[in-house]
Structures are given as C-alpha cells and as structure tokens.
Design a protein around this motif. Sequence first.
Motif, PDB file in Angstrom:
ATOM      1  N   PHE A 139     111.014 -61.189 -20.724  1.00  0.00           N
ATOM      2  CA  PHE A 139     110.970 -59.738 -20.882  1.00  0.00           C
ATOM      3  C   PHE A 139     112.375 -59.163 -20.879  1.00  0.00           C
ATOM      4  O   PHE A 139     113.258 -59.644 -20.190  1.00  0.00           O
ATOM      5  CB  PHE A 139     110.182 -59.090 -19.731  1.00  0.00           C
ATOM      6  CG  PHE A 139     108.722 -59.467 -19.699  1.00  0.00           C
ATOM      7  CD1 PHE A 139     107.828 -58.844 -20.542  1.00  0.00           C
ATOM      8  CD2 PHE A 139     108.271 -60.454 -18.828  1.00  0.00           C
ATOM      9  CE1 PHE A 139     106.482 -59.197 -20.521  1.00  0.00           C
ATOM     10  CE2 PHE A 139     106.928 -60.808 -18.799  1.00  0.00           C
ATOM     11  CZ  PHE A 139     106.031 -60.177 -19.648  1.00  0.00           C
ATOM     12  N   LEU A 141     113.951 -55.704 -19.838  1.00  0.00           N
ATOM     13  CA  LEU A 141     113.532 -54.509 -19.101  1.00  0.00           C
ATOM     14  C   LEU A 141     114.617 -53.443 -19.162  1.00  0.00           C
ATOM     15  O   LEU A 141     115.688 -53.608 -18.602  1.00  0.00           O
ATOM     16  CB  LEU A 141     113.220 -54.877 -17.649  1.00  0.00           C
ATOM     17  CG  LEU A 141     112.192 -55.995 -17.451  1.00  0.00           C
ATOM     18  CD1 LEU A 141     111.964 -56.258 -15.974  1.00  0.00           C
ATOM     19  CD2 LEU A 141     110.875 -55.658 -18.127  1.00  0.00           C
ATOM     20  N   SER A 142     114.322 -52.359 -19.864  1.00  0.00           N
ATOM     21  CA  SER A 142     115.318 -51.302 -19.997  1.00  0.00           C
ATOM     22  C   SER A 142     114.926 -50.025 -19.262  1.00  0.00           C
ATOM     23  O   SER A 142     115.783 -49.212 -18.965  1.00  0.00           O
ATOM     24  CB  SER A 142     115.515 -50.939 -21.465  1.00  0.00           C
ATOM     25  OG  SER A 142     115.683 -52.094 -22.215  1.00  0.00           O
ATOM     26  N   ASP A 143     113.635 -49.867 -18.999  1.00  0.00           N
ATOM     27  CA  ASP A 143     113.203 -48.608 -18.400  1.00  0.00           C
ATOM     28  C   ASP A 143     113.614 -48.548 -16.936  1.00  0.00           C
ATOM     29  O   ASP A 143     113.563 -49.552 -16.223  1.00  0.00           O
ATOM     30  CB  ASP A 143     111.688 -48.480 -18.514  1.00  0.00           C
ATOM     31  CG  ASP A 143     111.245 -47.042 -18.381  1.00  0.00           C
ATOM     32  OD1 ASP A 143     111.035 -46.409 -19.410  1.00  0.00           O
ATOM     33  OD2 ASP A 143     111.149 -46.549 -17.238  1.00  0.00           O
ATOM     34  N   ARG A 145     112.151 -47.475 -14.490  1.00  0.00           N
ATOM     35  CA  ARG A 145     111.124 -47.741 -13.480  1.00  0.00           C
ATOM     36  C   ARG A 145     111.114 -49.202 -13.029  1.00  0.00           C
ATOM     37  O   ARG A 145     110.489 -49.530 -12.029  1.00  0.00           O
ATOM     38  CB  ARG A 145     109.749 -47.311 -13.991  1.00  0.00           C
ATOM     39  CG  ARG A 145     109.079 -48.243 -14.968  1.00  0.00           C
ATOM     40  CD  ARG A 145     107.692 -47.718 -15.331  1.00  0.00           C
ATOM     41  NE  ARG A 145     107.277 -48.114 -16.637  1.00  0.00           N
ATOM     42  CZ  ARG A 145     106.439 -49.141 -16.876  1.00  0.00           C
ATOM     43  NH1 ARG A 145     105.971 -49.854 -15.895  1.00  0.00           N
ATOM     44  NH2 ARG A 145     106.106 -49.433 -18.102  1.00  0.00           N
ATOM     45  N   PHE A 146     111.807 -50.070 -13.764  1.00  0.00           N
ATOM     46  CA  PHE A 146     111.859 -51.474 -13.357  1.00  0.00           C
ATOM     47  C   PHE A 146     112.991 -51.753 -12.365  1.00  0.00           C
ATOM     48  O   PHE A 146     113.214 -52.884 -11.982  1.00  0.00           O
ATOM     49  CB  PHE A 146     112.027 -52.372 -14.584  1.00  0.00           C
ATOM     50  CG  PHE A 146     110.918 -52.229 -15.588  1.00  0.00           C
ATOM     51  CD1 PHE A 146     109.607 -52.476 -15.200  1.00  0.00           C
ATOM     52  CD2 PHE A 146     111.165 -51.853 -16.897  1.00  0.00           C
ATOM     53  CE1 PHE A 146     108.568 -52.352 -16.105  1.00  0.00           C
ATOM     54  CE2 PHE A 146     110.133 -51.723 -17.810  1.00  0.00           C
ATOM     55  CZ  PHE A 146     108.828 -51.966 -17.416  1.00  0.00           C
ATOM     56  N   LYS A 165     113.664 -54.777  -9.958  1.00  0.00           N
ATOM     57  CA  LYS A 165     112.734 -55.008  -8.841  1.00  0.00           C
ATOM     58  C   LYS A 165     112.232 -56.450  -8.809  1.00  0.00           C
ATOM     59  O   LYS A 165     112.070 -57.027  -7.738  1.00  0.00           O
ATOM     60  CB  LYS A 165     111.520 -54.082  -8.996  1.00  0.00           C
ATOM     61  CG  LYS A 165     111.801 -52.629  -8.661  1.00  0.00           C
ATOM     62  CD  LYS A 165     110.535 -51.818  -8.897  1.00  0.00           C
ATOM     63  CE  LYS A 165     110.798 -50.336  -8.745  1.00  0.00           C
ATOM     64  NZ  LYS A 165     109.683 -49.530  -9.288  1.00  0.00           N
ATOM     65  N   GLU A 166     111.975 -57.012 -10.001  1.00  0.00           N
ATOM     66  CA  GLU A 166     111.440 -58.370 -10.052  1.00  0.00           C
ATOM     67  C   GLU A 166     112.426 -59.372  -9.442  1.00  0.00           C
ATOM     68  O   GLU A 166     112.017 -60.368  -8.858  1.00  0.00           O
ATOM     69  CB  GLU A 166     111.125 -58.769 -11.493  1.00  0.00           C
ATOM     70  CG  GLU A 166     109.844 -58.164 -12.034  1.00  0.00           C
ATOM     71  CD  GLU A 166     108.598 -58.590 -11.243  1.00  0.00           C
ATOM     72  OE1 GLU A 166     108.611 -59.667 -10.628  1.00  0.00           O
ATOM     73  OE2 GLU A 166     107.626 -57.821 -11.251  1.00  0.00           O
TER      74      GLU A 166
END
Lengths: 306, 547
Positions: A139, A141-143, A145-146, A165-166
Amino acid sequence: MNRREFLRYQAKGILWMIAGGSGILLPKRLIAAPVTDIAVVKGAPTAATRAAVDLLGGMKQFVKPGDRVVIKPNMSFPAPPERASNTHPEVIRELAVMCKEAGAAKILVLDHTLAREELCLEKSGIRKACNPISKKMVFALSDERFYKTTDIPKGMSMTSTDIMKEVLKSNVLIAAPVAKSHSSAGVSLSMKGMMGLNYDRSVMHRRYDLHTSIVDLCTVLKADLTVIDGTRVLSTNGPRGPGKVLKEDTVIASKDMVAADAYAVSIFEWYGKRFKPGQIRHIREAHKRGLGRMDVENLNVKAIDL
Amino acid sequence: MITFRRTIQIISLILFLTLLASAISSAITPTPLDLFLLLDPALIALTAISGRIFSVAFIPALLVLLITFFFGRIFCGYICPMGTTLDGTDKLFGTTRKRKPEAGKLRLLKYIILFFLLGASLVGVSFVFVAAPLSLITRFYGLLVHPVLAFLSNEILSRVQPLTEWLDMDTLVFMRIATPRFATQLFILAFFGALFFLAKVSPRFWCRNLCPSGALMALLSKKPLIRRRVSDDCTDCGRCASSCPMSAIMAENPRVTLHEECIVCRTCQNTCPENAISFDRVRMEQVSEKQRFSFTRRQFIVSGLFGAATATVGLTGLNSLHGKPGPGQVAPKGLIRPPGTLPEMDFLARCSRCGECMAACPTNTLQPIWLDAGFMGLFSPGLNLRRCYCSPECRMCGEVCPTDAIRSLSKDERIWAKTGTAVIFRRKCLAWEQQKSCMVCDEVCPYKAVEFRKEPGNPVPVPQVREEKCAGCGYCEHFCPVQNQSAIVVTPMGALRMSEGSYIAQGKSEGLNLSITPKSGYGPQPEGRDWGKGFAPGFEGDESGSE
C-alpha cells in the motif's frame, strides 16, 4: 527468472553457506568472530536476499510467529526496476516470503509515495510481485488519517513528527531500500528511506537540518533488519533518476541500519568516485549519536558470491 | 407510480453521472465521456458560431434539434440531466401550484438570453458558460457534488477505521478516496441554491424562463409534427392546465397549447378525466393556436445587439489577448493553461466552462479561475501547480473536452505540450538563501530540467532550471518544501499554444529538448551535466570523512 534458475541459485547459496559455515572456505573478508554484523551477497535478487538474511541467522532471528511486520521499500517513483529508483520487486517479495515462513501474522509493504500512489505501485512492479503472497499487502498511504503524531524523545532538532500508524502498531520494521544517490542527502539508503514513513517530509528540509532530522527520525524508526538492494545502484542523478545505473548484483543485510548504509557507501562507486561512509553527514551523525556504527572496517563482514 | 418518462429520465441521469464518474476515474468507456455536453443544442450551436468551427462531434446536438422539430422538446422532458435534477429538487423542496399570470412574461427571458449569447457569439466571444444547461449541470455534479461526496466517504472511512481494523478488512482500512478541491464552488452553490429556490415561483423555473437551449428548441417546436391534441370530449375543466409543469396549456382555454413550451411529459394526458388528450400527428387544426407571448423582431435584434456590445466591451478589456502577440498584450502573469490548450482567444471562444476537464483531472491541479484572465476568462481552466503537478503521462483534459478547446494529444505529443517554464526565486529558496540541504525540485522533476551546481561560498548545491528541458509540469512547484508561495514557480513563459500542428516539431524548432524517459535502461550519464570536477552533491570533502 524461471524456476530452474531459482532453484539453482538456492542450491548454490546453500552449498556456499555450508562451505562457509564448516570453515572449508573462509570468505575473504571474514574476521573470526561469532556474529555477522554485515552480510554481503552477490547474486540474483531473490537468492541474494535470502542468502544475506540467512547469513545473519535467518529471518527467525527477526520475526517471531504472530508478529506484525512492516517492510519499507523505495517505491516513490513510477519507474521500472532497471531505473534503480525503486527497490527491486524480487527483493521485496523474497523478504515477504521469508517473513511468512517465519510465521508473521501480518506483513505490509508500505511507503508514502511522491508520485501518484497507483502509478507507483504499478510501475515499480512491487505490487505485482507480492500479489501471489497476498493481494492486501502493498500500500501507498498518503492520507493524513494513516498517520499519528509521535514524539521523538532523542530528537536533536525534530522532536515530533507524524508516523504511519501501521508502523507504530508493528513489532518488526524491515528497511529495504535500493542503493541510490540523492542530490541533497548524498545517498538515499535505509536511514534516508525512513522519510517515506512520516507524513510531512518537507519540514525536514525547511525547518530542520536535513541530515540531523534524518537521524532524529531514525531514533524512532530504527529498523530491526536492514536489507539494501544493491542489485542495481543509481550512482548519479538520484533519487529519481534517470541516472547512471551500476549493475552490482549485491544485497547487503545488517541488524544495524548505520552499518548497512555505511557499507553500501563504501563499496559502491558514486558519481564516478569512491567515498568513505563519514562523508555522508547523516551517517556520521548517527554513528556519533550511537544509533549504529559506521566503522565498517572494525565490523564482522561476511561476504559470499552465489 | 413510476411513469415511462420518469424511467427514461432516471436512466438518462444515471448515464450522465456514470460518464462523469468514468471521466473522474480516468476510465475508458465505449461512449464518449462528453456525450451529454455534445447534446446541448445551445452550447454546441453557440460554440460553433463563436469558435467558427464545425466538427462531426457536433452532430448529436443537430440530431437533438432535428428531433425537436418533429417531436417537440423531448430532450427537455426526458434526457436533460438539468431538467431531471430540477424535477427532483422541485419535488424535494416543494413547488407552488399557484398560477401567476405575470409569470408568463418571464418566459421571454430565455429568448433574450439566447439572443444575447448569439450576438456575443457572432462577435467571436463565447458567453455560453453563464447559461448553457449542460455546462452548468456538469459543473454542479463534477465540481460540487463529487468533492462533497468524496469528502464524506473519506470521513466515514476514517470514523469506521477502528472497526475495519478489528475485522481485518485491509481493503477498507487502506482505502482512500481522492477528495478534490475546487475554486468557485461557492458560486456554483449559490447559483444552484437560487435555481432550487425558484421552484417556489414555478416548477422548472429554469427550463421555462432562463434556459437558452430550451429557447433554441422552443423556436423550432412551435408546431411539431407530433403534438398535443385535444378532442371534442374536452369539458374545459382545466385540470390539465393546472397540472402542466411548464404552464404550456392556457388556463382560460385548455384546448390551446403553447407547443414551444411543451416538453411532451404527457402529464395532461394522464390527468384528463375525459381522455380527451392525445399526442399524435395532427390531421387538422381544431383550435386556432394564437401565440400569447410572442417575441418581436425588435426584441430579437435588441438582445442580440446587447450581446454583441457586451462582447465588444469584453474584447477591449485590459486582459483581452486579441490581435497579434506583441508588446502591449497584458497576459495574466501566473495563469498556466492545461497542456494542448489552443491560443488564448481561440480557446476562450470555444471553452464552454463545463468543468469536465477539471472534474476529470486526476491530480486536481486543473481549477476554474475567477477573473485571473479578465471577465472573458471567467471559470475557464487553469493549472494550480501548488495544489498538484500536471502529470506528463496524463491526457485526460484533452480527451474529455467537448469543444476541443483543449486538444486531444498522442502520448508523445503530450510530453512536448509545454505549459510554461519554472523560475527559481532565490530569496525564498532553502539552498540559495538559507544554505540548507534541499534539492527537492531536482529530486521530483520528471524532465530532469533542474540541475544543481556549486556556488562559491555555499556549502550546499543550489538548483538551477534548464529552460529548454522544462515543460512546466509543476512537480517542482508542488513539492517545494518552502511554505505558501513556492520558491520555484512555473510561469506561462514559453508555453506552446497552437491550434494545429505538432508540438514535437514546434518544440524542436524552438530548441526545446523535452524527455521523460532515459535513452536506455542502464543508460549513460544524462548529457549536459558537469561531473568532471568531481562534484558529488550531498557528499562532503575527504577531511570530514576521516574523523
């Protein structure tokens, strides 16, 4: 690579390891010491990756059954593997396979790409390579919220940043950068690569000193295992290229990010010249601040050719 | 009960939205993505006049006019997404059933608007964007509804993330819906808010009184072949007249129909208790159908003249770029048009400001501009490269443009369609001014047009633009880490604006060297860079390495 080739590489690797392990053949640079600090394997991407990790004691040294693993490749640019802007898909796939073999509960390959997410995942070839293992693995992740705001207690300049976060949730972080030059950081290896796991990297150029803030970031994003893909090296014009690509067929692995980066700086040619690790300021600073060691000459390097 | 007409209307609206959604997601469809825009009679007819063009792509609109001539304003009643939307909102917000006789006079407005636009078009200026229904409704769904829906979906995904994580639904956990942002959306909101509110005056207020496409079709449907016919069974009860959404039936004499106002919805036919109404070929005239609100020749001419006059005033505006390029032409300073845009005046004459290109732009760099290009350029598309770069691999805007104001380019031509040239503001640049390690502009440039060099007294390499390699894509401007105004800005300088011919040929003749791919995989060092002096950016001298 077809299956036969793959098996041949594997068999070769095993034989060499038996040979090396039993002491019949001592690799040139091997200094008698119980622990391998840096593993250097020459060979095709898949086989060299496996052999390099095996030289460090195998993936089970790093990944325990049930672990959540995040692999951080370079896949920021919509460029094919031969451009050497991104990590070779086969290196990433082999790492994921080894994590799975070691019993990882969840494996994610994550990056915050510069160009359009979909384009990068597709053109880098990394998603396609990992699809056979799991379709829900790679993935971009650009947003926002991640990401989660995280303190950097040991930060000298940057004391807080937003981190994926992940990654914060994972037990194991594997840095898997391609070896490439970088017009402002000198080189982009495992330490510089961690800038793909935070949200706003522009602040690292603007507000802080780039090299110091890279080390700051690595104090919280310290990879458990670093595997540098030197199968192709972008020797000039990095990080995006196109530039001069050296075919080095080398994979470097270490528990120590700084040592892996330092070794990569010292063995490859950059801009047609040879450099010492200390000529890259973030490597020098990381060494001084105790994040890892750049004095590769004092480390136990195990090098084999497949 | 869902009538036959409602079914057709809903299918048509869904098709319109599907095509728009396909444009937004850069999908390939068998139908042209701009099909509905090409059906809008006023939009196409007026653009053909103002742009002095005729294209085979305009045939659909001609067919609509032809159908109208024989069958009446079927387009309005069955196909038009604007009409369907207004039918929906009229229902939603409630409309009046009271008939105000003076409301009838308002109907003249649409002819005035049509002839005003026609007058402007004859002068070569396009004002269709203020009133063409498909231009407006495309903007409404593409630039207002879509961003709001995307925003809400992302919010929902974010709120349910703990749940999706717990359920291990990775596809939903990592799903991100691109949320575009647009300028001028408050105008669209106010405009449509007003239209929806006008339902309180009469249903389909827009279609009755304002729509220039409605007016154009009305002119052709004074006596269509198939039209409303009232038999002698009629008891003059007047129910049909009060149920007609277009007030096309005379209240005083329900046998009289204003066919040009009739959208063939057949509500009257369903309402009539005597089954006296049919839609049919008329064999004989039953009632003398005198026109109650006639439009005089004087009114035609006056509104046309007003349109032409307004257009002429527009042409004398400071920013109006008519005439030969040269000294004294005040082109807007920062306005970057999308790649493949025609020369400015041709472009403005053709662009219907439908916003399809902006909705379809995958990086959301394409924005409606306000008055950056003067009144004449209102709502036309411009690149906001700080928002995002214009991808050299992308050709969506040219693909979806219904009037070819933006040319449809081949892959190779697209790479050469230069939109401007980057300029570095050294006083803002981290490397030049603050001597900080930063080569982000070089890092991201797909054309390799940013070079770095050593400056005496500066420990870090500094960027420099190679103009002949820069296509103005704006990667540098977007990613420049400096806050607010970027330290590297694309200016319209050197943009290739051509109505025909090859960008590659033109670019080469101007000495450009634009390329986004290396010459070969394991390529040699790109030409034009001086590595000879042992300069390796980011590396420090030998002495520092020895400690």
